[in-house]
Design a protein around this motif. Sequence first.
Motif, PDB file in Angstrom:
ATOM      1  N   PHE A  12       0.854  -1.175   0.000  1.00  0.00           N
ATOM      2  CA  PHE A  12       0.000   0.000   0.000  1.00  0.00           C
ATOM      3  C   PHE A  12       0.900   1.239   0.000  1.00  0.00           C
ATOM      4  O   PHE A  12       2.099   1.157   0.258  1.00  0.00           O
ATOM      5  N   SER A  28      -4.348   6.076  -0.740  1.00  0.00           N
ATOM      6  CA  SER A  28      -3.945   5.158   0.332  1.00  0.00           C
ATOM      7  C   SER A  28      -4.468   5.641   1.673  1.00  0.00           C
ATOM      8  O   SER A  28      -4.643   6.840   1.902  1.00  0.00           O
ATOM      9  N   SER A  59      -4.374   0.685   6.931  1.00  0.00           N
ATOM     10  CA  SER A  59      -4.215  -0.405   5.957  1.00  0.00           C
ATOM     11  C   SER A  59      -3.997  -1.738   6.673  1.00  0.00           C
ATOM     12  O   SER A  59      -4.579  -2.763   6.298  1.00  0.00           O
TER      13      SER A  59
END
Length: 235
Positions: free
Chosen positions: A163, A194, A200
């Motif tokens: 990511f 992102s 993430s």
Amino acid sequence: MSAHPLLSAPSAEVKSKIASTYDAIATEYNAWTASHHAFRLQYLNRLVPQLSAIDNSRILELGAGAGDPGTVLLATLPAAHIIANDISGAQLSLLKARLAAEISAGKVEARQGDMMDLEFAAGELDAVVGLYSILHLPREEQGELLRRVGSWVRAGGWLLVNFGGKESEGSVQMGWLESKEEGKESQNAMYWSSWSPEESKRLVEEAGFRIEVAEIGGKEGSDADFLWVLAQKVG
């Protein structure tokens, strides 16, 4: 300076522009990214030993591009079947030429299209790989994709993804990697987005994976760090 209109465009329009841009710059992109293969291989080589003992493994590669180095390496696994997905028809044409023998042998299958349109049965896959690809999705789709991947991967299976290394609601670069022609404005545009690295990682865990590796690395240019994640499906 006003925001680029692609930042507020519907998802389908964003992806259409990504596809047409990768089609247009396929040769330039593949020459440029060759210098970054070591980043990919560093993490792919952590995944491959986990899959080498699995007979008839099924592996989905998101954003396979022209097949180097990911598909090429994954296709060396014994009796593996790799589904190589990419939104760019030009890139997949190069992959088909590069891996013609593996495709003919049934080891590699090329699937063009938006990764959000893919469908697999629960537990059908042994691993999903997505390098420099999920970050092209609008942020709200990244968590949804990971939830789907969590369903597709069997218990004990694996996820290898990266990511963006810092939070971005979305960014666009015009003429990315193109040779500049004086007086000519590029029609190509690349899009990325992102979450923060913490978010993430949370999304990966929420999808049912236990993170084994999560680290920032793979700098490309002056401001492009990536979060690399290797995780195993809990079951």
